[in-house]
Design a protein around this motif. Structure first.
Motif, mmCIF file in Angstrom:
data_model
loop_
_atom_site.group_PDB
_atom_site.id
_atom_site.type_symbol
_atom_site.label_atom_id
_atom_site.label_comp_id
_atom_site.label_asym_id
_atom_site.label_seq_id
_atom_site.Cartn_x
_atom_site.Cartn_y
_atom_site.Cartn_z
ATOM 1 N N GLY A 1 0.808 -1.215 0.000
ATOM 2 C CA GLY A 1 0.000 0.000 0.000
ATOM 3 C C GLY A 1 0.835 1.256 0.000
ATOM 4 O O GLY A 1 0.366 2.324 0.356
ATOM 5 N N ASP A 2 2.098 1.133 -0.423
ATOM 6 C CA ASP A 2 2.981 2.292 -0.406
ATOM 7 C C ASP A 2 3.357 2.789 -1.790
ATOM 8 O O ASP A 2 4.239 3.624 -1.941
ATOM 9 N N MET A 3 2.707 2.250 -2.816
ATOM 10 C CA MET A 3 2.941 2.760 -4.168
ATOM 11 C C MET A 3 1.659 2.585 -4.964
ATOM 12 O O MET A 3 0.942 1.596 -4.772
ATOM 13 N N MET A 4 1.387 3.551 -5.825
ATOM 14 C CA MET A 4 0.210 3.432 -6.669
ATOM 15 C C MET A 4 0.402 2.259 -7.636
ATOM 16 O O MET A 4 1.499 2.058 -8.150
ATOM 17 N N HIS B 1 -5.093 -3.406 2.632
ATOM 18 C CA HIS B 1 -4.385 -2.208 2.183
ATOM 19 C C HIS B 1 -5.150 -1.460 1.110
ATOM 20 O O HIS B 1 -4.829 -0.348 0.776
ATOM 21 N N HIS C 1 0.054 -2.381 9.932
ATOM 22 C CA HIS C 1 -0.812 -2.148 8.785
ATOM 23 C C HIS C 1 -2.279 -2.107 9.196
ATOM 24 O O HIS C 1 -3.076 -1.398 8.624
ATOM 25 N N ARG D 1 -3.112 1.308 10.522
ATOM 26 C CA ARG D 1 -2.859 2.491 9.711
ATOM 27 C C ARG D 1 -4.141 2.892 8.989
ATOM 28 O O ARG D 1 -4.787 2.074 8.360
ATOM 29 N N SER E 1 -3.347 4.254 3.439
ATOM 30 C CA SER E 1 -2.029 3.921 2.905
ATOM 31 C C SER E 1 -1.477 5.120 2.144
ATOM 32 O O SER E 1 -2.229 5.980 1.688
ATOM 33 N N SER E 2 -0.162 5.162 2.004
ATOM 34 C CA SER E 2 0.433 6.289 1.274
ATOM 35 C C SER E 2 0.018 6.218 -0.196
ATOM 36 O O SER E 2 -0.010 7.225 -0.900
ATOM 37 N N ARG E 3 -0.301 5.012 -0.661
ATOM 38 C CA ARG E 3 -0.817 4.860 -2.021
ATOM 39 C C ARG E 3 -2.125 5.629 -2.173
ATOM 40 O O ARG E 3 -2.328 6.347 -3.166
ATOM 41 N N GLN E 4 -3.000 5.484 -1.185
ATOM 42 C CA GLN E 4 -4.285 6.176 -1.225
ATOM 43 C C GLN E 4 -4.096 7.687 -1.105
ATOM 44 O O GLN E 4 -4.757 8.461 -1.795
#
Lengths: 273, 95
Positions: A192-195, A271, B3, B6, B9-12
């Motif tokens: 969940g740390d990259m698009m 995530h 996780h 949290r 997510s940094s993606r979101q």
């Protein structure tokens, strides 16, 4: 043989490889797509349009063979043929290097169109490596092209610039704009740390033509001056697939999710948004 | 384990930031002008119903979402309604 071939071929494609942001992999993509097409037997001319900061020659490993360059051609100091460097490893692959000691204003879009019109007679593909930015270098690079590959990485800044570039390409009448997502790290996407590639495609809303995983072999290949397209590495395979898609073939996407445990797949759900 | 706790997510976070960013990038009008449009819309709608004018969202889309083809730009407004039943239409006609 070559003459026969060029009579049979359909009109040549002029593809600009662009991104807006620097350092996302335009030159690497140009080198690999060009080399890959040549490996399929196509006649390919790579043109480095980044005047003042040439790089494509180094990535291709042809830096020691430059005599004339693009600026010499447009200024009439040499014939087009004299500036073309033949890549001895791949028949049909040529590079037109850029000038290192000049700046972007040394060439105009009109001059680029003229050079490209001339090259179209001899090549199946002309691939233009575009400089970063949206100034004259960009205008020069897109002037003679009829198709674009937009390279981005799954980062906010690169995607923002790619979006701007897509807008400019559309405003300039480009009908075929395809997206290359470079340096994707599936481990980070899973955390969940990259698009993900899908996230990027959703945002930019143009057709996807390739996903290139982050692969240290790209650095090694660049060190050696030999594009890794077609090699048995994740990026080499990804570039090979892009080449086939550029040719219009349907190629399934690599399974970048290989080797994920069942547990990661399960927890991966959490995530997602 | 972290996780599970949290929130986003940094993606979101990246996706959300980009969506906002690209709206203003794609639109050729300044944030000030968007604000003026928003206020005008709020003023008109609030004549007829009670709306939450602080939480109005407006955006201009210049690109098609799925097909990737260029479409005509369109303006979307998301206006939260607090109360639909406004009995007296007195503002203009209350002479």
């Amino acid at each position: 043989m070559e003459n026969q071939f060029s009579q049979e071929r359909k009109g040549s494609e002029v593809i600009v490889v662009t991104s807006g942001k620097g350092g996302v992999g335009k030159t690497t993509t140009s080198a690999n797509v060009g080399t890959g097409l040549a490996k399929l037997g196509r006649k390919v001319c790579l043109i480095d349009t980044d005047i003042g900061l040439r790089n494509l020659d180094v990535v291709m490993g042809l830096e020691n063979r430059i005599v004339y360059n693009l600026v010499d051609v447009v200024e009439g100091s040499c014939r087009i043929k004299q500036a073309l460097i033949r890549d001895k490893r791949h028949p049909g692959l040529y590079l037109m290097p850029s000038a290192q000691t000049r700046d972007k204003s040394a060439v105009t879009p009109g001059q680029m169109v003229k050079v490209i019109e001339h090259l179209k007679e001899q090549f199946d593909y002309i691939i233009l490596d575009c400089p970063a930015g949206i100034e004259q270098g960009f205008q020069n690079a897109i002037a003679g092209a009829n198709r674009a590959l937009v390279v981005t990485t799954p980062e906010v800044s690169a995607i923002r610039d790619a979006d701007r570039i897509i807008g400019l390409l559309e405003a300039n009448g480009f009908k075929q704009i395809d997206l290359v997502i470079n340096r994707l790290r599936m481990d980070m996407v899973r955390r969940g740390d990259m698009m993900s590639a899908q996230d990027v495609v959703d945002i930019l809303a143009i057709p996807l033509i390739g996903i290139v995983p982050d692969d240290e072999n790209v650095v090694i290949a660049t060190n050696q001056g030999e594009p890794l397209v077609g090699s048995d590495s994740p990026a080499g395979q990804a570039y090979s697939n892009i080449v086939h898609r550029v040719e219009g073939k349907e190629v399934p996407y690599l399974n970048l999710d290989r080797g994920i445990s069942f547990w990661t797949r399960v927890t991966g759900i959490f995530h997602k948004a | 384990m972290r996780h599970f706790f949290r929130r986003r997510s940094s993606r979101q976070v990246a996706k959300d930031r980009l969506k906002i960013l690209l709206i203003s990038d794609r639109v050729n009008c300044s944030p000030e002008m968007m604000e003026l449009i928003k206020n005008d819309i709020a003023r008109v709608i609030s004549k007829y119903m009670k709306i939450d004018s602080d939480n109005i969202e407006i955006l201009i889309n210049t690109r098609g979402n799925k097909s990737g083809r260029t479409v005509k730009p369109s303006l979307y407004a998301n206006i939260p309604i607090v109360d639909v039943s406004v009995p007296e239409l007195h503002t203009e006609s209350g002479k």
